[in-house]
Write an enzyme that holds these catalytic residues in place. Structure first.
Site, short mmCIF file in Angstrom:
data_model
loop_
_atom_site.label_atom_id
_atom_site.label_comp_id
_atom_site.label_asym_id
_atom_site.label_seq_id
_atom_site.Cartn_x
_atom_site.Cartn_y
_atom_site.Cartn_z
N THR A 179 5.36 -6.39 12.01
CA THR A 179 5.63 -7.54 11.17
C THR A 179 5.82 -8.79 12.01
O THR A 179 6.39 -8.73 13.10
CB THR A 179 6.85 -7.30 10.24
OG1 THR A 179 6.99 -8.40 9.35
CG2 THR A 179 8.13 -7.08 11.03
N SER A 180 5.36 -9.94 11.50
CA SER A 180 5.36 -11.19 12.28
C SER A 180 6.69 -11.93 12.17
O SER A 180 6.91 -12.90 12.89
CB SER A 180 4.24 -12.11 11.76
OG SER A 180 4.48 -12.41 10.39
N CYS B 80 0.31 -4.60 -22.82
CA CYS B 80 1.42 -3.78 -22.30
C CYS B 80 1.53 -2.55 -23.19
O CYS B 80 1.55 -2.69 -24.42
CB CYS B 80 2.73 -4.57 -22.36
SG CYS B 80 4.21 -3.54 -22.26
N ASN C 58 5.61 -3.89 18.07
CA ASN C 58 4.63 -4.79 17.46
C ASN C 58 3.48 -5.03 18.44
O ASN C 58 3.66 -4.84 19.65
CB ASN C 58 5.32 -6.12 17.12
CG ASN C 58 4.68 -6.81 15.92
OD1 ASN C 58 4.47 -6.19 14.89
ND2 ASN C 58 4.36 -8.08 16.07
N HIS D 138 8.72 -5.30 -1.55
CA HIS D 138 7.82 -6.30 -2.15
C HIS D 138 6.90 -5.69 -3.22
O HIS D 138 5.87 -6.27 -3.57
CB HIS D 138 6.98 -7.00 -1.06
CG HIS D 138 7.80 -7.86 -0.16
ND1 HIS D 138 7.35 -8.30 1.05
CD2 HIS D 138 9.05 -8.38 -0.29
CE1 HIS D 138 8.29 -9.03 1.63
NE2 HIS D 138 9.33 -9.10 0.84
N ASP E 88 0.85 -1.20 0.00
CA ASP E 88 0.00 0.00 0.00
C ASP E 88 0.88 1.25 0.00
O ASP E 88 2.08 1.16 0.26
CB ASP E 88 -0.93 -0.01 1.23
CG ASP E 88 -0.17 0.12 2.56
OD1 ASP E 88 -0.33 -0.75 3.43
OD2 ASP E 88 0.61 1.09 2.70
C1 BV8 Z 1 13.17 -14.82 -1.85
C2 BV8 Z 1 3.88 -9.23 -1.62
C3 BV8 Z 1 15.26 -15.36 -2.91
C4 BV8 Z 1 2.63 -9.88 -2.00
C5 BV8 Z 1 5.02 -10.76 -0.08
C6 BV8 Z 1 14.60 -18.76 4.38
C7 BV8 Z 1 13.94 -19.62 5.20
C8 BV8 Z 1 12.65 -20.06 4.84
C9 BV8 Z 1 12.01 -19.63 3.68
C10 BV8 Z 1 12.66 -18.78 2.86
C11 BV8 Z 1 13.96 -18.34 3.20
N1 BV8 Z 1 14.36 -17.52 2.22
C12 BV8 Z 1 13.38 -17.41 1.29
C13 BV8 Z 1 12.33 -18.17 1.66
C14 BV8 Z 1 11.08 -18.34 0.93
C15 BV8 Z 1 10.06 -17.21 1.17
C16 BV8 Z 1 9.66 -17.21 2.61
O1 BV8 Z 1 10.15 -16.45 3.43
N2 BV8 Z 1 8.69 -18.07 2.92
C17 BV8 Z 1 8.12 -18.10 4.29
C18 BV8 Z 1 6.61 -18.20 4.17
C19 BV8 Z 1 8.71 -19.17 5.08
N3 BV8 Z 1 10.61 -15.91 0.80
C20 BV8 Z 1 10.52 -15.55 -0.52
O2 BV8 Z 1 10.06 -16.25 -1.39
C21 BV8 Z 1 11.07 -14.16 -0.86
N4 BV8 Z 1 11.95 -14.24 -1.98
O3 BV8 Z 1 13.53 -15.32 -0.82
O4 BV8 Z 1 13.94 -14.75 -2.99
C22 BV8 Z 1 16.15 -14.43 -2.14
C23 BV8 Z 1 16.62 -14.76 -0.87
C24 BV8 Z 1 17.51 -13.90 -0.23
C25 BV8 Z 1 17.87 -12.71 -0.78
C26 BV8 Z 1 17.35 -12.40 -2.02
C27 BV8 Z 1 16.47 -13.28 -2.69
C28 BV8 Z 1 9.95 -13.21 -1.31
C29 BV8 Z 1 8.97 -12.99 -0.25
C30 BV8 Z 1 8.00 -11.87 -0.66
C31 BV8 Z 1 6.62 -12.42 -0.94
N5 BV8 Z 1 5.67 -11.33 -1.08
N6 BV8 Z 1 4.19 -9.67 -0.28
C32 BV8 Z 1 1.42 -9.33 -1.30
O5 BV8 Z 1 1.54 -8.43 -0.44
O6 BV8 Z 1 0.36 -9.82 -1.66
S1 BV8 Z 1 5.26 -11.37 1.52
C33 BV8 Z 1 3.93 -10.73 2.43
O7 BV8 Z 1 3.84 -11.57 3.54
C34 BV8 Z 1 4.17 -9.34 2.99
O8 BV8 Z 1 4.79 -8.46 2.10
C35 BV8 Z 1 5.05 -9.63 4.18
O9 BV8 Z 1 6.39 -9.73 3.80
C36 BV8 Z 1 4.56 -11.00 4.59
C37 BV8 Z 1 3.57 -10.83 5.67
O10 BV8 Z 1 4.15 -10.51 6.78
P1 BV8 Z 1 3.71 -9.27 7.72
O11 BV8 Z 1 3.70 -8.01 6.92
O12 BV8 Z 1 4.57 -9.36 8.89
O13 BV8 Z 1 2.17 -9.56 8.08
P2 BV8 Z 1 1.58 -10.67 9.09
O14 BV8 Z 1 0.12 -10.67 8.89
O15 BV8 Z 1 2.33 -11.93 8.97
O16 BV8 Z 1 1.93 -10.07 10.57
C38 BV8 Z 1 1.38 -8.86 10.98
C39 BV8 Z 1 2.08 -8.51 12.29
O17 BV8 Z 1 1.58 -7.24 12.71
C40 BV8 Z 1 1.80 -9.52 13.42
O18 BV8 Z 1 3.00 -9.78 14.12
C41 BV8 Z 1 0.80 -8.77 14.33
O19 BV8 Z 1 1.01 -9.05 15.68
C42 BV8 Z 1 1.19 -7.32 14.06
N7 BV8 Z 1 0.04 -6.39 14.21
C43 BV8 Z 1 -1.26 -6.60 13.86
N8 BV8 Z 1 -2.00 -5.50 14.15
C44 BV8 Z 1 -1.12 -4.57 14.67
C45 BV8 Z 1 0.18 -5.14 14.69
N9 BV8 Z 1 1.27 -4.48 15.15
C46 BV8 Z 1 1.05 -3.22 15.65
N10 BV8 Z 1 -0.18 -2.60 15.64
C47 BV8 Z 1 -1.28 -3.25 15.17
N11 BV8 Z 1 -2.47 -2.63 15.20
#
Ligand code: BV8
Length: 229
Positions: free
Chosen positions: A173-174, A133, A198, A106, A91
């Site tokens: 972030t989680s 495109c 957080n 992202h 956003d």
């Molecule tokens: C990659 C765009 C190679 C789309 C997104 C190592 C280990 C394991 C796995 C991997 C690893 N390395 C890579 C991976 C694979 C993968 C990955 O991490 N998988 C996970 C599921 C295990 N990663 C990838 O594929 C990445 N690419 O690694 O390429 C590389 C590696 C190294 C260096 C270069 C290249 C690409 C990942 C990106 C995917 N796209 N978003 C879209 O938005 O639709 S990810 C998407 O999910 C978000 O962008 C964000 O990153 C993630 C969500 O997380 P959060 O934003 O934290 O949201 P969430 O709901 O989880 O948590 C919210 C938090 O807020 C909570 O803690 C809550 O308590 C808190 N909260 C809630 N309300 C409030 C609050 N805090 C304060 N106030 C409030 N009111």
């Protein structure tokens, strides 16, 4: 000037009415990551993916920045600190809240990308698989979003800033998605102090030097007031 790198996630936009991913009413409750946030899912059903991001684009347009977004902008505009916001969010609430120095690692909902020629342009409100495109005319339009398995944007710039920072702060972030979830360890290895703001402890909470928990609209302005003395 102290250099501050601030990582944000869906939690900072939650109080603006934008759904997070992993909450009980989170986006991943209704959609399989594989279907809507992977290149394979897009190739399998581009219509489904466009509808998913069209709905998120409409939700983001209807939302407004909250006190946490505005507080980070105030810290930047104060000028005594060099502030870089690295957001996982697609956003544009940081910019609408007044932040200028923002990296969308992202991607953004406001961007469109041709997966044939790589051309980028501003996304219309509604996108569909047949959209040509503007550069190569091929029907190869996708949201300019980084999906799972894809390389996040501006990683070299982010890592350079992390290593040179005087403070690393993680907000809303989680800590489940990499490489963003690894930034606290990268900062720690470079001797940079780290702070988590957080709603609850994140998956990487134990790696932070300090952690404060509560709603972003309360704890972020309080932290900024402290920084501005
Ligand atoms: C990659 C765009 C190679 C789309 C997104 C190592 C280990 C394991 C796995 C991997 C690893 N390395 C890579 C991976 C694979 C993968 C990955 O991490 N998988 C996970 C599921 C295990 N990663 C990838 O594929 C990445 N690419 O690694 O390429 C590389 C590696 C190294 C260096 C270069 C290249 C690409 C990942 C990106 C995917 N796209 N978003 C879209 O938005 O639709 S990810 C998407 O999910 C978000 O962008 C964000 O990153 C993630 C969500 O997380 P959060 O934003 O934290 O949201 P969430 O709901 O989880 O948590 C919210 C938090 O807020 C909570 O803690 C809550 O308590 C808190 N909260 C809630 N309300 C409030 C609050 N805090 C304060 N106030 C409030 N009111």
């Amino acid at each position: 000037m102290a250099k501050i790198v601030i990582l944000t996630g869906a939690g900072i936009s939650a109080e603006s009415g934008i759904r997070t991913f992993r909450a009980s009413d989170g986006l991943w409750e209704e959609h399989r990551i594989e279907d809507v946030a992977t290149p394979e899912g897009f190739m399998a059903d581009p219509g489904l993916v466009h509808r998913f991001y069209n709905a998120r684009r409409a939700a983001a347009a209807a939302a407004a920045p909250n006190a946490a977004h505005r507080a980070l902008a105030e810290l930047e505009q104060d000028g005594r600190h060099e502030v870089l916001v690295v957001t996982q969010n697609v956003d544009d609430l940081h910019e609408r809240g007044g932040s200028a120095n923002v990296i969308h690692m992202h991607g953004t909902l406001t961007g469109a990308l041709c997966h044939s020629c790589g051309h980028r342009w501003s996304a219309p409100a509604e996108m569909a698989p047949r959209d040509p495109c503007p550069a190569c005319q091929k029907p190869a339009t996708r949201p300019d979003i980084v999906w799972f398995g894809e390389m996040p944007y501006q990683m070299e710039e982010i890592w350079t800033a992390l290593r040179a920072a005087d403070l690393f702060v993680s907000i809303g972030t989680s800590g489940n998605v990499y490489p963003a979830a690894g930034f606290v360890a990268d900062a720690g290895h470079a001797g940079v102090p780290t702070l988590e703001l957080n709603l609850e402890p994140s998956a990487g909470s134990r790696y932070f030097d300090e952690a404060r928990h509560g709603p972003a609209t309360a704890i972020v302005p309080a932290w900024v007031r402290e920084m501005l003395g």
